[in-house]
Design a protein around this motif. Sequence first.
Motif, PDB file in Angstrom:
ATOM      1  N   GLY A   8       0.816  -1.209   0.000  1.00 45.85           N
ATOM      2  CA  GLY A   8       0.000   0.000   0.000  1.00 45.85           C
ATOM      3  C   GLY A   8       0.851   1.261   0.000  1.00 45.85           C
ATOM      4  N   LEU A   9       1.913   1.250   0.790  1.00 48.52           N
ATOM      5  CA  LEU A   9       2.824   2.394   0.794  1.00 48.52           C
ATOM      6  C   LEU A   9       3.463   2.574  -0.575  1.00 48.52           C
ATOM      7  CD1 LEU A   9       4.607   1.988   4.238  1.00 48.52           C
ATOM      8  CD2 LEU A   9       3.155   3.864   3.522  1.00 48.52           C
ATOM      9  N   ARG A  30      -1.900  15.560  -3.068  1.00 44.64           N
ATOM     10  CA  ARG A  30      -2.046  15.638  -1.609  1.00 44.64           C
ATOM     11  C   ARG A  30      -2.664  14.361  -1.046  1.00 44.64           C
ATOM     12  NH1 ARG A  30      -4.324  21.576  -1.701  1.00 44.64           N
ATOM     13  NH2 ARG A  30      -5.979  20.354  -2.635  1.00 44.64           N
ATOM     14  N   ILE A  31      -3.604  13.779  -1.771  1.00 47.49           N
ATOM     15  CA  ILE A  31      -4.217  12.528  -1.326  1.00 47.49           C
ATOM     16  C   ILE A  31      -3.187  11.410  -1.300  1.00 47.49           C
ATOM     17  CG2 ILE A  31      -5.861  10.721  -1.987  1.00 47.49           C
ATOM     18  CD1 ILE A  31      -7.696  13.027  -2.975  1.00 47.49           C
ATOM     19  N   VAL A  38      -0.010   8.335   6.263  1.00 50.73           N
ATOM     20  CA  VAL A  38      -0.869   7.604   7.199  1.00 50.73           C
ATOM     21  C   VAL A  38      -0.480   6.125   7.233  1.00 50.73           C
ATOM     22  CG1 VAL A  38      -3.249   6.841   7.572  1.00 50.73           C
ATOM     23  CG2 VAL A  38      -2.776   9.218   7.056  1.00 50.73           C
ATOM     24  N   GLY A  39       0.052   5.624   6.133  1.00 50.97           N
ATOM     25  CA  GLY A  39       0.457   4.218   6.073  1.00 50.97           C
ATOM     26  C   GLY A  39       1.690   3.903   6.896  1.00 50.97           C
ATOM     27  N   LEU A  43       2.136   0.649   9.217  1.00 48.98           N
ATOM     28  CA  LEU A  43       3.173  -0.354   8.980  1.00 48.98           C
ATOM     29  C   LEU A  43       3.955  -0.647  10.257  1.00 48.98           C
ATOM     30  CD1 LEU A  43       4.823  -2.145   7.050  1.00 48.98           C
ATOM     31  CD2 LEU A  43       6.251  -0.145   6.606  1.00 48.98           C
ATOM     32  N   THR A  44       4.344   0.386  10.979  1.00 42.29           N
ATOM     33  CA  THR A  44       5.098   0.148  12.213  1.00 42.29           C
ATOM     34  C   THR A  44       4.239  -0.575  13.250  1.00 42.29           C
ATOM     35  OG1 THR A  44       4.557   2.365  13.014  1.00 42.29           O
ATOM     36  CG2 THR A  44       6.656   2.090  11.881  1.00 42.29           C
TER      37      THR A  44
END
Length: 67
Positions: A8-9, A30-31, A38-39, A43-44
Amino acid sequence: MVPFAAAGLAAFAIAALIVLLADGPDRWLRICVAGFLVGIPGLTTMIIHDRHRKQRRSISHAEFREN
């Protein structure tokens, strides 16, 4: 779940690059940037959850060994 978050990232980063190179609308860029940012905490969080899951499994299942 970590590979899905990483994919996704990567998808948001590639989409941002395409929008930037194609001179797309600023809103789309920007999106893409927001989705990437936000990803990162997601993930972390998944990495930490997976690490703790391995520890919990090694405690609850004697036959499970953590590498």
